[in-house]
Design a protein around this motif. Structure first.
Motif, PDB file in Angstrom:
ATOM      1  N   UNK A 125       0.762  -1.213   0.077  1.00 22.09           N
ATOM      2  CA  UNK A 125       0.006  -0.083  -0.058  1.00 22.09           C
ATOM      3  C   UNK A 125       0.796   1.365   0.003  1.00 22.09           C
ATOM      4  N   UNK A 126       0.326   2.239  -0.251  1.00 23.81           N
ATOM      5  CA  UNK A 126       1.092   3.582  -0.238  1.00 23.81           C
ATOM      6  C   UNK A 126       0.109   4.461   0.714  1.00 23.81           C
ATOM      7  N   UNK A 127      -0.268   4.478   1.925  1.00 20.56           N
ATOM      8  CA  UNK A 127      -1.249   5.013   2.409  1.00 20.56           C
ATOM      9  C   UNK A 127      -0.867   6.614   2.586  1.00 20.56           C
ATOM     10  N   UNK A 128      -1.907   7.609   2.321  1.00 22.72           N
ATOM     11  CA  UNK A 128      -1.636   8.953   2.278  1.00 22.72           C
ATOM     12  C   UNK A 128      -0.821   9.359   3.287  1.00 22.72           C
ATOM     13  N   UNK A 129      -1.027   8.959   4.684  1.00 21.48           N
ATOM     14  CA  UNK A 129      -0.164   9.260   5.957  1.00 21.48           C
ATOM     15  C   UNK A 129       0.879   8.855   6.256  1.00 21.48           C
ATOM     16  N   UNK A 130       1.321   7.896   5.554  1.00 24.78           N
ATOM     17  CA  UNK A 130       2.660   7.201   5.736  1.00 24.78           C
ATOM     18  C   UNK A 130       3.834   6.879   4.700  1.00 24.78           C
ATOM     19  N   UNK A 131       3.337   6.915   3.464  1.00 23.04           N
ATOM     20  CA  UNK A 131       4.469   7.036   2.348  1.00 23.04           C
ATOM     21  C   UNK A 131       3.825   7.706   1.230  1.00 23.04           C
ATOM     22  N   UNK A 132       5.127   8.330   0.714  1.00 23.80           N
ATOM     23  CA  UNK A 132       4.674   8.795  -0.785  1.00 23.80           C
ATOM     24  C   UNK A 132       4.225   7.944  -1.797  1.00 23.80           C
ATOM     25  N   UNK A 133       3.638   8.342  -2.923  1.00 28.34           N
ATOM     26  CA  UNK A 133       3.050   7.256  -3.617  1.00 28.34           C
ATOM     27  C   UNK A 133       4.227   6.682  -4.624  1.00 28.34           C
ATOM     28  N   UNK A 134       5.375   7.346  -4.890  1.00 26.40           N
ATOM     29  CA  UNK A 134       6.348   6.584  -5.699  1.00 26.40           C
ATOM     30  C   UNK A 134       7.057   5.777  -4.619  1.00 26.40           C
ATOM     31  N   UNK A 135       6.834   5.535  -3.311  1.00 25.36           N
ATOM     32  CA  UNK A 135       7.400   4.681  -2.340  1.00 25.36           C
ATOM     33  C   UNK A 135       8.527   5.492  -1.592  1.00 25.36           C
ATOM     34  N   UNK A 136       9.509   4.609  -1.025  1.00 19.48           N
ATOM     35  CA  UNK A 136      10.632   5.375  -0.302  1.00 19.48           C
ATOM     36  C   UNK A 136      11.880   4.613  -0.928  1.00 19.48           C
ATOM     37  N   UNK A 137      13.100   5.440  -0.237  1.00 14.14           N
ATOM     38  CA  UNK A 137      14.387   4.435  -0.769  1.00 14.14           C
ATOM     39  C   UNK A 137      14.274   3.207  -0.124  1.00 14.14           C
ATOM     40  N   UNK A 138      13.918   2.162  -0.577  1.00 15.33           N
ATOM     41  CA  UNK A 138      13.733   0.831   0.201  1.00 15.33           C
ATOM     42  C   UNK A 138      15.573   0.238   0.878  1.00 15.33           C
ATOM     43  N   UNK A 139      15.419  -0.521   1.807  1.00 18.95           N
ATOM     44  CA  UNK A 139      16.718  -0.878   2.292  1.00 18.95           C
ATOM     45  C   UNK A 139      17.397  -1.996   1.404  1.00 18.95           C
TER      46      UNK A 139
ATOM     47  N   UNK B 143      -3.864   2.346  -3.644  1.00 19.52           N
ATOM     48  CA  UNK B 143      -3.735   1.103  -4.580  1.00 19.52           C
ATOM     49  C   UNK B 143      -4.940   0.381  -4.496  1.00 19.52           C
ATOM     50  N   UNK B 144      -5.268  -0.350  -5.318  1.00 20.70           N
ATOM     51  CA  UNK B 144      -6.568  -1.320  -5.348  1.00 20.70           C
ATOM     52  C   UNK B 144      -6.095  -2.635  -5.356  1.00 20.70           C
ATOM     53  N   UNK B 145      -6.063  -3.205  -4.014  1.00 25.32           N
ATOM     54  CA  UNK B 145      -5.984  -4.637  -4.054  1.00 25.32           C
ATOM     55  C   UNK B 145      -7.104  -5.423  -3.524  1.00 25.32           C
ATOM     56  N   UNK B 146      -8.411  -5.040  -3.645  1.00 19.00           N
ATOM     57  CA  UNK B 146      -9.491  -5.590  -3.316  1.00 19.00           C
ATOM     58  C   UNK B 146      -9.656  -5.708  -1.864  1.00 19.00           C
ATOM     59  N   UNK B 147      -8.996  -4.913  -0.837  1.00 19.13           N
ATOM     60  CA  UNK B 147      -8.890  -5.053   0.484  1.00 19.13           C
ATOM     61  C   UNK B 147     -10.213  -4.847   1.064  1.00 19.13           C
ATOM     62  N   UNK B 148     -10.844  -5.715   1.865  1.00 19.50           N
ATOM     63  CA  UNK B 148     -12.117  -5.654   2.711  1.00 19.50           C
ATOM     64  C   UNK B 148     -12.039  -5.729   4.069  1.00 19.50           C
ATOM     65  N   UNK B 149     -11.852  -4.783   5.050  1.00 18.22           N
ATOM     66  CA  UNK B 149     -11.600  -5.091   6.465  1.00 18.22           C
ATOM     67  C   UNK B 149     -12.435  -6.071   7.138  1.00 18.22           C
ATOM     68  N   UNK B 150     -13.888  -6.115   6.820  1.00 17.12           N
ATOM     69  CA  UNK B 150     -14.601  -6.785   7.352  1.00 17.12           C
ATOM     70  C   UNK B 150     -14.082  -8.318   7.139  1.00 17.12           C
ATOM     71  N   UNK B 151     -13.960  -8.555   5.706  1.00 14.10           N
ATOM     72  CA  UNK B 151     -13.419 -10.135   5.409  1.00 14.10           C
ATOM     73  C   UNK B 151     -12.177 -10.352   6.015  1.00 14.10           C
TER      74      UNK B 151
END
Ligand code: SAM
Ligand code: SF4
Length: 327
Positions: free
Chosen positions: A26-40, A137-145
């Motif tokens: 995911x790239x949650x608004x409050x957590x990561x920029x949409x392009x991601x970060x410099x991964x380790x 990101x659209x990964x078909x996530x459903x919190x209830x399921x």
């Protein structure tokens, strides 16, 4: 046996949050920029054997409870192998997972069978288009399921973590609160924290927890208590009379809970971080890879654990995103 680990303010450390990857699907608004970060680079990330070695060395000093987090921990291959290794450490009483829940429907039973006790699922909306907009990101996530899959696998308690953002998802506070009337789930509303990497959000988007509780109580009177067993983290819990679930609020912005902080963090690249905010880190990977005992490094880290975090003064150090340190 060595004396239990205590920091300079007498707080004992029995809880370790372990980040096993800095990457995420995911790239949650409050957590990561949409392009991601410099991964380790992969070579810098601790192997499961190395993580288990840190836990085995901390356990005789008082460590009892673990939380596996990230980034998104379920995208690292064979996470159940790590859970089984940690389960084998005799002193470890409790193993929890923090996940965005995307892979829970397929993994929940495997994780439970490996020894997972409890799970926190991030769920910022119950509406499919909005989930996609917040996670970018659209990964078909459903919190209830996802929560139902965890429940069916026998994982308990189940917590749903909602980061509340004004004008983005705050109109769903009562929808989330209503879930606690019919499910034994603990819905926790988290105040948005202004970490460096978020571009679209500002302090204007923060909804204070007092307001969240007031809005949730439109469904009925909220009484204190009703939270999960051993819910001795930073959340304050409330419940509707007779409800199987509860509502929690986590208030990093409006109230601090540093005085009772009993946690340290292990970053994916093997640094022991004694406060979520601030730059207090000790490198464990170098001694680990040199087969040196870690106890003196733990003690040094603990001696430096700060009294409280500096977030309220907005001195956030170099922290760009919570995904880098495990939230
Ligand atoms: N990927 C997993 C997940 O989303 O649950 C685990 C890691 S995530 C960094 C851990 C927690 O940090 C999540 O509950 C997320 O909602 C929270 N978080 C991340 N950035 C935040 C921010 N700026 N303010 C408040 N909570 C935040
Ligand atoms: Fe990924 Fe969790 Fe950060 Fe969302 S909050 S981008 S799911 S690490």
């Amino acid at each position: 046996m060595s004396e239990a680990l205590r920091d300079q303010f007498g707080r004992s450390i029995e809880y370790l949050r372990i980040s096993i990857t800095d990457r995420c699907n995911f790239r949650c608004l409050y957590c990561m920029p949409v392009e991601g970060l410099a991964w380790l680079p992969k070579t810098e990330i601790l192997s499961y054997e190395e993580i288990a070695s840190v836990v085995r060395q901390l356990a005789p000093l008082g460590l009892r409870r673990l939380r596996i987090t990230g980034g998104e921990p379920t995208i690292r291959p064979a996470i159940e192998r790590l859970i089984a290794m940690l389960r084998d450490v005799p002193q470890v009483e409790d193993i929890a997972l923090s996940t965005n829940g995307v892979r829970l429907p397929e993994l929940a039973q495997l994780l439970r069978d490996a020894g997972l006790d409890r799970v926190n699922i991030s769920a910022d909306s119950l509406r499919p288009e909005r989930i996609t907009a917040i996670a970018r990101r659209n990964l078909g996530f459903d919190p209830i399921t996802a929560a139902q899959a965890a429940e069916a696998a026998g994982i308990a308690p189940i917590k749903l973590n909602v980061v509340v953002m004004r004008g983005i998802n705050d109109d769903e506070i009562t929808d989330f609160a209503r879930l606690t009337l019919n499910h034994p789930w603990h819905v926790r509303f988290i105040e948005l924290m202004p970490v460096g990497g978020m571009r679209e959000l500002t302090a204007e988007h923060i909804v204070p927890s007092d307001e969240v509780l007031q809005r949730a109580s439109m469904l009925g009177a909220l009484e204190p208590g009703g939270g999960p067993p051993r819910g001795n983290g930073p959340a304050a819990y409330y419940h509707f009379a007779g409800a199987p679930g509860s509502i929690g609020v986590i208030t990093p912005m409006t109230h601090t809970y540093c005085g009772s902080c009993n946690r340290v963090r292990l970053t994916a690249n093997g640094r022991l971080r004694t406060c979520l905010f601030g730059d207090h880190e000790v490198d464990l990977r170098t001694p680990l890879r040199a087969d040196e005992p870690l106890e003196s490094y733990f003690r040094r880290a603990l001696a430096e654990k700060p009294k409280e975090h500096a977030l309220l003064q907005l001195r956030i150090g170099g922290l760009q995103a919570l995904s880098q340190v495990g939230g």
